[in-house]
Scaffold this active site. Structure first.
Site, PDB file in Angstrom:
ATOM      1  N   LYS A  64       0.982  -1.194   0.007  1.00  0.00           N
ATOM      2  CA  LYS A  64      -0.007  -0.027  -0.006  1.00  0.00           C
ATOM      3  C   LYS A  64       0.739   1.261  -0.024  1.00  0.00           C
ATOM      4  CE  LYS A  64      -3.683  -0.428  -0.262  1.00  0.00           C
ATOM      5  NZ  LYS A  64      -4.495  -0.697  -1.715  1.00  0.00           N
ATOM      6  N   GLY A  65       2.098   1.179  -0.755  1.00  0.00           N
ATOM      7  CA  GLY A  65       2.869   2.301  -0.738  1.00  0.00           C
ATOM      8  C   GLY A  65       2.924   3.094  -2.014  1.00  0.00           C
ATOM      9  N   GLY A  66       2.221   2.285  -3.019  1.00  0.00           N
ATOM     10  CA  GLY A  66       2.272   2.901  -4.316  1.00  0.00           C
ATOM     11  C   GLY A  66       3.049   1.867  -5.371  1.00  0.00           C
ATOM     12  N   ARG A  68       1.981  -0.564  -7.357  1.00  0.00           N
ATOM     13  CA  ARG A  68       1.598  -0.731  -8.434  1.00  0.00           C
ATOM     14  C   ARG A  68       1.963   0.493  -9.515  1.00  0.00           C
ATOM     15  NH1 ARG A  68       0.595  -4.000 -12.241  1.00  0.00           N
ATOM     16  NH2 ARG A  68       0.158  -5.393 -10.413  1.00  0.00           N
ATOM     17  N   TYR A 255      -2.917  11.092 -10.762  1.00  0.00           N
ATOM     18  CA  TYR A 255      -2.396  11.351 -12.127  1.00  0.00           C
ATOM     19  C   TYR A 255      -2.430  10.041 -12.896  1.00  0.00           C
ATOM     20  CZ  TYR A 255       0.279  15.720 -11.699  1.00  0.00           C
ATOM     21  OH  TYR A 255       0.734  17.043 -11.624  1.00  0.00           O
ATOM     22  N   GLY A 271      -6.696   5.064  -4.716  1.00  0.00           N
ATOM     23  CA  GLY A 271      -7.637   6.221  -4.217  1.00  0.00           C
ATOM     24  C   GLY A 271      -8.826   6.091  -3.608  1.00  0.00           C
ATOM     25  N   ARG A 272      -9.036   4.674  -3.104  1.00  0.00           N
ATOM     26  CA  ARG A 272     -10.414   4.491  -2.617  1.00  0.00           C
ATOM     27  C   ARG A 272     -10.372   5.366  -1.126  1.00  0.00           C
ATOM     28  NH1 ARG A 272      -9.587  -1.221  -1.660  1.00  0.00           N
ATOM     29  NH2 ARG A 272     -10.842  -1.462  -3.542  1.00  0.00           N
ATOM     30  N   PRO A 273     -11.465   5.670  -0.883  1.00  0.00           N
ATOM     31  CA  PRO A 273     -11.562   6.660   0.541  1.00  0.00           C
ATOM     32  C   PRO A 273     -11.277   5.732   1.775  1.00  0.00           C
ATOM     33  CG  PRO A 273     -13.484   6.946  -0.923  1.00  0.00           C
ATOM     34  CD  PRO A 273     -12.904   5.969  -1.381  1.00  0.00           C
ATOM     35  N   HIS A 274     -10.513   6.218   2.618  1.00  0.00           N
ATOM     36  CA  HIS A 274      -9.784   5.570   3.885  1.00  0.00           C
ATOM     37  C   HIS A 274     -10.973   5.254   4.986  1.00  0.00           C
ATOM     38  CE1 HIS A 274      -5.319   6.409   3.128  1.00  0.00           C
ATOM     39  NE2 HIS A 274      -5.523   5.523   2.396  1.00  0.00           N
TER      40      HIS A 274
END
Length: 307
Positions: A64-66, A68, A255, A271-274
């Protein structure tokens, strides 16, 4: 009748010649001469040079750090081919027992000079992985993308929660998992994954620091190009990714990518709401991470603007 027989013999000779060429290519694995360049215009040479290679670079985390986003952005480079799915070779025993040949078979087909990249964020926090990666390729380059550990934890929980709800299974609220008698519970797995210094220490016991490139995941989301240029330099790639490869999607809030006239955005899970976390719990979490973050900053020789 004689002409028919001669024609048939001629066709047989042509067929035999063609089969001989095919068998020779199979035996040599489609290899090419040492002087072959990936920019060659010969389609037959390109086909013969294509084969699966072990990764020259691995995105090892963090979850979950980016990872992908980083993989897809690197894939914009013409000299990069990426494994489309997470392979989990080094951290899943069932896969590891299948051996290096199985691992190679999960890789994309590439030309000589192209760089194969795979990403499995589960590698970073798995204790057995660094030594296993070294055994396969001690020269491999490692990319570690990090983000604010508190935000990473909440994002981690949010993904697990979404997966549980999709399967109609109950799941505890975040604060119940994070806090025990009003204090941060150090046994919570998502918390442990955010202790970057502990995991990086294991990698540095095996790999020299210069083989690990740290990517600022928060900066990658805000402005991708500068982080991609740094990654190109680390991977010894010629600069081919440009600011024009990115555009901000106001609907999604991040982006998206542009390449050869085609655009690509990451899927809906990005970008799913936390999940909600109270201000009081977040403050406790940030205080808990102060010392671990400081240790991590010292290890990588830079600091980040985290909570």
């Amino acid at each position: 009748m004689l002409w028919t027989l001669l024609l048939a013999l001629l066709l047989l000779l042509l067929l035999q010649t063609q089969l001989s060429v095919c068998f020779r290519e199979l035996r040599t694995g489609g290899s090419t001469s040492p002087g072959y360049s990936p920019s060659s215009s010969s389609s037959s040479s390109s086909y013969n040079a294509t084969r699966q290679r072990l990764p020259g670079a691995i995105i090892i985390g963090v979850r979950k750090g980016g990872t992908r986003a980083l993989l897809e952005m690197l894939n914009l480079h013409p000299d990069v081919e990426v494994a489309k799915a997470e392979v989990h070779y080094f951290n899943v025993e069932e896969h590891y027992r299948r051996g290096v040949a199985w691992y190679r078979a999960q890789m994309p087909f590439t030309l000589p000079g192209q760089l194969t990249v795979e990403k499995t964020p589960g590698y970073f926090a798995a204790p057995q992985v660094p030594a296993r990666v070294w055994d396969v390729n001690p020269a491999v380059r490692l990319l570690l993308i990090v983000r604010d550990p508190a935000e990473r934890l909440v994002s981690d929980y949010t993904q697990v929660l979404h997966n549980r709800l999709t399967r109609h299974k109950p799941y505890q609220p975040l604060e119940e998992l994070l806090l025990h008698k009003g204090h941060i519970d150090p046994g919570y797995k998502a918390l442990q994954r955010s202790l970057y210094h502990q995991h990086l220490a294991r990698w540095l016991e095996v790999f020299p620091r210069e083989q690990i490139h740290v990517v600022d995941g928060d900066a990658l989301i805000r402005n991708p190009f500068p982080e991609l240029r740094k990654a190109e330099r680390f991977l010894d790639l010629p600069p081919r990714i440009n600011p024009s490869n990115f555009y901000y999607n106001t609907t999604k809030g991040f982006y998206c990518l542009l390449s050869a006239g085609h655009d690509k955005c990451l899927d809906e899970s990005k970008g799913r709401p936390h999940a909600p976390l109270s201000t009081q719990a977040l403050k406790k979490l940030c205080r808990y991470f102060r010392k671990p973050n400081k240790l991590f900053f010292e290890m990588v020789g830079r600091s980040f603007s985290w909570c």
